[in-house]
Design a protein around this motif. Structure first.
Motif, short mmCIF file in Angstrom:
data_model
loop_
_atom_site.label_atom_id
_atom_site.label_comp_id
_atom_site.label_asym_id
_atom_site.label_seq_id
_atom_site.Cartn_x
_atom_site.Cartn_y
_atom_site.Cartn_z
N GLU A 50 0.81 -1.21 0.00
CA GLU A 50 0.00 0.00 0.00
C GLU A 50 0.85 1.26 0.00
N SER A 70 2.94 3.74 -1.77
CA SER A 70 3.29 4.14 -3.12
C SER A 70 4.21 5.34 -3.08
N ARG A 122 2.69 8.56 -4.15
CA ARG A 122 1.81 9.20 -3.19
C ARG A 122 2.60 10.08 -2.23
N THR A 161 -6.96 2.71 10.44
CA THR A 161 -7.69 2.66 9.16
C THR A 161 -9.09 2.10 9.36
N VAL A 191 -12.77 4.05 8.75
CA VAL A 191 -13.86 3.56 7.91
C VAL A 191 -15.15 3.46 8.74
N GLY A 236 -16.66 6.78 9.58
CA GLY A 236 -17.01 7.59 8.42
C GLY A 236 -16.09 8.78 8.22
N ILE A 277 -13.38 8.65 6.99
CA ILE A 277 -12.65 8.36 5.76
C ILE A 277 -13.05 9.33 4.65
N LEU A 308 -3.87 9.41 7.16
CA LEU A 308 -3.31 8.35 6.34
C LEU A 308 -1.93 8.73 5.81
N GLU A 343 -4.66 -4.54 -6.76
CA GLU A 343 -6.01 -4.83 -6.24
C GLU A 343 -6.21 -6.33 -6.07
N GLU A 388 -4.59 -7.56 -2.96
CA GLU A 388 -5.42 -7.27 -1.78
C GLU A 388 -6.47 -8.37 -1.61
N LEU A 389 -7.11 -8.70 -2.72
CA LEU A 389 -8.22 -9.65 -2.66
C LEU A 389 -7.75 -11.07 -2.38
N PRO A 407 -4.74 4.29 1.38
CA PRO A 407 -3.97 3.06 1.63
C PRO A 407 -4.71 2.13 2.57
N GLY A 408 -4.76 0.87 2.20
CA GLY A 408 -5.40 -0.12 3.05
C GLY A 408 -6.90 -0.17 2.88
N HIS A 415 -11.36 -2.01 -1.60
CA HIS A 415 -10.67 -3.02 -2.39
C HIS A 415 -11.57 -4.20 -2.71
N GLU A 457 -19.11 3.07 -0.74
CA GLU A 457 -19.80 3.86 0.28
C GLU A 457 -19.97 5.26 -0.28
N PHE A 504 -21.06 9.17 0.56
CA PHE A 504 -21.28 10.16 1.61
C PHE A 504 -21.65 11.49 0.96
#
Lengths: 396, 159
Positions: free
Chosen positions: A80, A82, A85, A138, A142, A145, A147, A156, A263, A266-267, B9-10, B31, B36, B38
């Motif tokens: 994650e 980068s 970023r 993290t 989430v 909310g 986020i 982050l 991705e 991740e999955l 991230p994450g 992911h 979601e 908002f």
């Protein structure tokens, strides 16, 4: 074999029950996993009335699982992470990250000095209290909310900065700890570690097309095996050479993260991390003797207060540097309070190095207690911050 | 239209879509595909969560938002221009001489000048139908051609 299978079964079932209870109580699963380990482990509590609770003796197979947990936690951190970023808005992010490091690492060093820890142990202690928990923070962002709000960018961003810095700190601490006595030996160890990690970093930066091709397999099963195989192999080789396996895994993750497969990783690989990370927290619990908390309770209490306040202060400062309002800046501070998995990874490293670092037993007990308190305190504080900051906004 | 896109991230990716002024819709794509949504009414307000959909639901709902699945227009008049030619939809009625005949028998291309791209039947779409494909009443023919050619095909499809 039957015995191993039963113990593994107890392990996973205990983790599942603990995780379910924590989720119901709206808490992070990390302290629950540790406590599950404490309850069924070979240390007190040993029995509940007539029921014997020492169900899982410390088995080597769990150690391997825990080690894989560390490897995959750091692998995902790298995944994650980068570089783009970090370089997108370098000055502001650097300002926030540096403030966070100076204030909290500094607070850790001051704490260690006040309690008379020698320098190397103090470095470990400072790292343990410095780093916020990516997993807990993290997840809370989430759930609450936050986020969707601008404060999450700063939170982050700080986590990304911390993660990169802790990779560096881990690499150095491992080299120093495993290098053993003598300045010469340590220098050789640091040099070797630097060369190995530089090679991995070069692959991460320049090898993207090759890594891309390597991971281009149709079947998820093969994809999983390639990802897990390469990560474990590189981490293992690193450890053979006396380099931090965790940091090696971080770089493998970074290399993988530069491809278009991020991705899918991740999955497909995410569940592998979840499984082994749970075993890691569990095994921390197994080795924890809660009665030892009594020996470190003063340090624990002082550390909880001091480092909560230092995170709050650095977060508010960071938020202001980022141009957020007072209300949002306060949330940045509160959001960074939870500590968790990486504090435990650092403590585990100190324990592995053992003999060459003074007072590791104390450090280990302290860290478990500290993470238990801070992960819960942090999540609860975020719930309260909602109320407090909403109230403040009505005032204006 | 301004959309701010950030990596989370994450978690996944975050998109902020500017409505009027400071009002923003915020979409977090996880992911695992979870979306979601908002809404943040002003820069200082807290985002309120509006709803949450899984990957499949989000895609389906997305086509509704896009107007691709249901247009509040008469379907007969939907036209997709491709230079001179346009794509149109034609209903095959029970009276049509096409009913019961195959694509090669009816020779639609020579008769009308249009190319048949697909036929929709009972909610399913048969793309590039084979020469032996047989028309039935209720089929919707998707064809490419000029406006005049479509006129001829429309006549053929209805009687």
């Amino acid at each position: 074999m039957a015995e191993i299978l039963v113990e593994l079964g107890i392990t996973f079932t205990a983790l599942a029950v603990a995780g379910a209870l924590a989720t119901r109580a709206n808490q992070s699963v990390i302290p629950a996993y540790i406590l599950a380990g404490v309850v069924v482990g070979p240390n007190p509590p040993l029995s509940l009335g007539p029921i014997d609770l020492t169900l899982v003796a410390h088995r080597p197979i769990l150690d391997v699982g825990a080690e894989l947990g560390v490897v995959f936690l750091l692998f995902f951190l790298g995944l994650e992470f980068s570089p783009d970023r970090l370089l997108a808005r370098p000055t502001r992010l650097f300002g926030v990250g540096a403030t966070d490091f100076l204030v909290n690492f500094g607070a850790g060093l001051a704490l260690a000095a006040a309690f008379g820890f020698p320098l190397l142990t103090a470095m470990f202690l400072a790292s343990i209290v410095y780093i916020s928990s990516s997993a807990v923070v993290t997840k809370s962002l989430v759930e609450r909310g936050w986020i969707a709000d601008p404060e999450s960018d700063v939170i982050l961003g700080t986590l990304v900065f911390e993660d990169l810095l802790i990779a560096v700190v881990l690499a150095i601490l491992t080299a120093v700890a495993l290098g053993g006595g003598g300045v010469g030996a340590v220098l050789v160890s640091v040099g070797r570690s630097g060369a190995f990690l530089a090679a991995l970093a070069a692959v991460a930066v320049y090898g993207t097309p090759y890594v891309e091709r390597l991971l281009s397999v149709e079947a998820d099963e093969l994809f999983l095996l390639f990802a897990v195989g390469i990560t474990t192999l590189v981490a293992g080789e690193a450890l053979v050479l006396g380099v931090s396996e965790a940091v090696a895994a971080f770089f493998v993750g970074t290399a993988f993260g530069q491809t278009d497969h991020d991705e899918r990783l991740e999955l497909v690989v995410g569940p592998t991390r979840d499984l082994f990370a749970a075993v890691f927290f569990f095994s921390i619990g197994l080795t924890t003797d809660v009665t030892a908390f009594l020996d470190v309770w003063v340090l624990l209490a002082v550390a909880v207060v001091v480092t909560s306040l230092s995170k709050l202060a650095s977060g508010v400062l960071g938020g202001r540097v980022y141009g957020l309002s007072r209300r949002r800046s306060l949330r940045v501070g509160v959001g960074l309070v939870p500590r968790g998995e990486f504090s435990l990874v650092i403590a585990a490293l100190a324990t592995t190095a053992g003999a060459s670092i003074p007072r590791t037993d104390e450090l280990a007990s302290f860290t478990v207690g500290y993470v238990l308190v801070m992960s819960v305190l942090g999540t609860v504080a975020m719930q309260y911050a909602d109320g407090v900051t909403a109230f403040r906004s009505r005032e204006h | 239209m301004t959309v701010y896109e950030t990596d989370v991230p994450g978690v996944g990716r975050k998109f902020e879509y500017e409505l009027d002024g400071d009002d923003r819709l915020v979409l977090v794509v996880h992911h695992d595909g979870k979306r979601e949504v908002f809404r943040r009414r002003s820069a200082e307000a807290d985002s309120e969560k509006l709803f949450e959909l899984d990957d499949q639901q989000a895609r389906e709902f997305g086509t509704l938002l896009e107007g691709a699945y249901f247009q509040p227009l008469d379907l007969e008049r939907v036209q997709v221009p491709l230079g001179e030619e346009i794509i149109e939809w034609h209903d095959v009625t029970a009276d049509s001489s096409l009913v019961g005949r195959s694509l090669s028998e009816s020779n639609v291309r020579r008769e009308t000048g249009t190319s048949i791209l697909a036929v929709q039947r009972d909610g399913e779409t048969i793309a590039n139908p084979e020469p032996d494909f047989e028309f039935g009443a209720g089929d919707v023919v998707v064809a490419l051609g000029t406006r005049a050619q479509h006129g001829t095909l429309a006549d053929l499809a209805s009687n």
